[in-house]
Write a protein that holds these residues in place. Structure first.
Motif, PDB file in Angstrom:
ATOM      1  N   ARG A   1       5.383   8.538  -4.534  1.00 42.92           N
ATOM      2  CA  ARG A   1       4.640   7.291  -4.764  1.00 42.92           C
ATOM      3  C   ARG A   1       5.103   6.614  -6.043  1.00 42.92           C
ATOM      4  N   LYS A   2       5.333   7.386  -7.074  1.00 43.05           N
ATOM      5  CA  LYS A   2       5.779   6.818  -8.349  1.00 43.05           C
ATOM      6  C   LYS A   2       7.149   6.163  -8.207  1.00 43.05           C
ATOM      7  N   THR A   3       8.048   6.836  -7.498  1.00 41.73           N
ATOM      8  CA  THR A   3       9.383   6.269  -7.298  1.00 41.73           C
ATOM      9  C   THR A   3       9.308   4.991  -6.470  1.00 41.73           C
TER      10      THR A   3
ATOM     11  N   MET B   1       0.864  -1.175   0.000  1.00 45.67           N
ATOM     12  CA  MET B   1       0.000   0.000   0.000  1.00 45.67           C
ATOM     13  C   MET B   1       0.905   1.232   0.000  1.00 45.67           C
ATOM     14  N   ILE B   2       0.699   2.132  -0.949  1.00 41.41           N
ATOM     15  CA  ILE B   2       1.561   3.308  -1.054  1.00 41.41           C
ATOM     16  C   ILE B   2       0.717   4.570  -0.928  1.00 41.41           C
ATOM     17  N   ALA B   3       1.188   5.515  -0.110  1.00 39.40           N
ATOM     18  CA  ALA B   3       0.473   6.781   0.052  1.00 39.40           C
ATOM     19  C   ALA B   3       1.467   7.890   0.364  1.00 39.40           C
TER      20      ALA B   3
ATOM     21  N   VAL C   1       1.225  -3.445  -6.205  1.00 43.57           N
ATOM     22  CA  VAL C   1       1.258  -2.129  -5.570  1.00 43.57           C
ATOM     23  C   VAL C   1      -0.114  -1.490  -5.696  1.00 43.57           C
ATOM     24  N   VAL C   2      -0.663  -1.026  -4.564  1.00 38.33           N
ATOM     25  CA  VAL C   2      -1.966  -0.361  -4.555  1.00 38.33           C
ATOM     26  C   VAL C   2      -1.758   1.075  -4.069  1.00 38.33           C
ATOM     27  N   ASP C   3      -2.182   2.027  -4.866  1.00 29.38           N
ATOM     28  CA  ASP C   3      -1.970   3.442  -4.577  1.00 29.38           C
ATOM     29  C   ASP C   3      -3.151   3.992  -3.780  1.00 29.38           C
ATOM     30  N   TYR C   4      -2.871   4.560  -2.595  1.00 32.10           N
ATOM     31  CA  TYR C   4      -3.917   5.122  -1.744  1.00 32.10           C
ATOM     32  C   TYR C   4      -3.880   6.645  -1.683  1.00 32.10           C
TER      33      TYR C   4
END
Length: 309
Positions: free
Chosen positions: A141-143, A133-135, A154-157
Motif C-alpha cells: 500500500r505504501k509503495t 482506494m488502496i487495500a 489516495v484513501v487507505d482501506y
C-alpha cells in the motif's frame, strides 16, 4: 528510481503512464494492442511485446485492465515470470473475491498484490484529480500510494484487499443510479414541454450541485454519448459485479435490477461502445420520444472515432 511496469494502455492507462513518466519514473509498458504501446514510446517509456517482458524487468507492476478475466490472465503471467518480491498494483474494477484470491496466490508465491481502483474519467485523471482506494499488504500500500498520490487523492482501506473493490463498486452503483434518475427526470420534463437542458442546468447548479449531476446531467440532457470516457459495455460489467457482490453478501438491491435491465437492453440495441450515460436514451424511448437522429449521431461518433473530450 526503479523502472515501473505498466499493463493496459486504454483511455485510463495511457493517462496514468503519462502522469507517472512526468513524475520522473522510467516505465516498460504493454498492451494487447501493440499500437497502444508504440504510441506512448518516449525516452522514459519503453514498449514491451509481452507481459513476460514486463514481469522480467520490473519489480513493481501496475495494471489497468477491462475485466476480471484480463486481470486473471495477466496475473498468471506475472506470477510465472516475475522474481520473488514483485508487487502488482491492480487498478482495475474487479470483483472483491477476485482481488482476495489473487492476493493469496501472490503471497503464496512470495509476491504481493494490492488493489487500487480509481474514481476518475480520463480527463480528470489527466488533470490529476483522481481518487484512489488502496487495500492490501501494508508495504504494498505504501509503495502504491507513493506512485499514485501525485495523480490525486489516495484513501487507505487497510489490509483486506477486497475492501477497495467494494468501495469502487458502491460508487459505480451510485453513479449509474444517478444517470438513470437524471434520464427519467429529463424524459418527464420533455414530455411536459419543458426544455430538459435548462432543467438540468438549474438542478445541477442548485440542489444537485455536484460533479456527477453536472457531468452526466449535461451528457444525458444533450444526448451526447460519444465514447472516450467509460463505455456502456463496461458499465454493464460493473453493475453485474455489483450484483455478484450483493448475492455473495445476501444484500437486496432493488434499484440494481432496473440498472441491469437498462444496461442489458442498451447493449442489445448495439450501444455497447457508447458512453455508459447512453442508458438515458432508453428512458426517452420508453416515454415515446423520437430519438432516431440522436442515436444515429452517437453511432456515427463511434464509427468515426469522434470521442468526447
Amino acid at each position: 528510481m526503479s523502472t515501473i511496469g505498466f499493463i493496459g494502455l486504454g483511455h485510463m492507462g495511457s493517462k496514468m503512464v503519462a502522469n507517472i513518466s512526468n513524475d520522473g519514473h522510467d516505465l516498460v509498458v504493454y498492451d494487447a494492442n501493440p499500437d497502444a504501446a508504440t504510441q506512448l514510446a518516449s525516452p522514459k517509456v519503453t514498449p514491451a511485446v509481452s507481459v513476460e517482458e514486463v514481469a522480467s524487468q520490473c519489480s513493481t507492476i501496475i495494471s489497468m485492465l477491462p475485466n476480471d478475466a484480463a486481470v486473471n490472465a495477466v496475473s498468471a503471467d506475472i506470477l510465472k515470470h516475475s522474481p520473488s518480491g514483485t508487487l502488482h498494483i491492480g487498478c482495475s474494477t474487479v470483483s472483491p473475491t477476485t482481488s482476495r484470491r489473487l492476493a493469496m496466490e501472490y503471497a503464496n508465491a512470495g509476491k504481493c498484490f494490492v488493489a487500487s481502483p480509481v474514481f476518475a474519467r480520463p480527463d480528470g485523471l489527466q488533470r490529476r484529480q483522481a481518487v484512489w482506494m488502496i487495500a492490501g499488504d501494508e508495504q504494498g500500500r505504501k509503495t502504491a500510494a507513493g506512485l499514485l498520490e501525485s495523480s490525486g487523492q489516495v484513501v487507505d482501506y487497510g489490509s483486506d484487499v477486497g475492501s477497495a473493490n467494494v468501495v469502487k463498486l458502491c460508487g459505480n452503483f451510485l453513479i449509474a443510479s444517478s444517470i438513470e434518475a437524471i434520464s427519467e427526470a429529463m424524459a418527464l420534463s420533455e414530455k411536459h414541454g419543458v426544455d430538459r437542458t435548462e432543467v438540468i442546468k438549474l438542478l445541477s447548479s442548485t440542489i444537485f450541485d455536484c460533479l456527477i449531476y453536472k457531468g452526466y446531467g449535461q451528457r444525458v440532457s444533450e444526448r451526447d454519448h460519444r465514447p472516450g470516457g467509460f463505455s456502456l459495455e463496461l458499465g454493464l460489467k460493473d453493475v453485474s459485479l455489483v450484483s455478484q457482490a450483493a448475492r455473495e453478501a445476501d444484500t437486496p438491491m432493488p434499484f440494481l435490477s432496473v440498472l441491469l435491465d437498462r444496461f442489458t437492453s442498451a447493449k442489445a440495441r448495439g450501444r455497447g461502445q457508447f458512453d455508459w450515460s447512453a442508458i438515458g436514451l432508453s428512458a426517452g424511448e420508453d416515454a415515446g420520444i423520437d430519438l432516431a437522429s440522436d442515436i444515429a449521431k452517437n453511432k456515427k461518433a463511434v464509427e468515426t472515432g469522434d470521442v468526447y473530450k
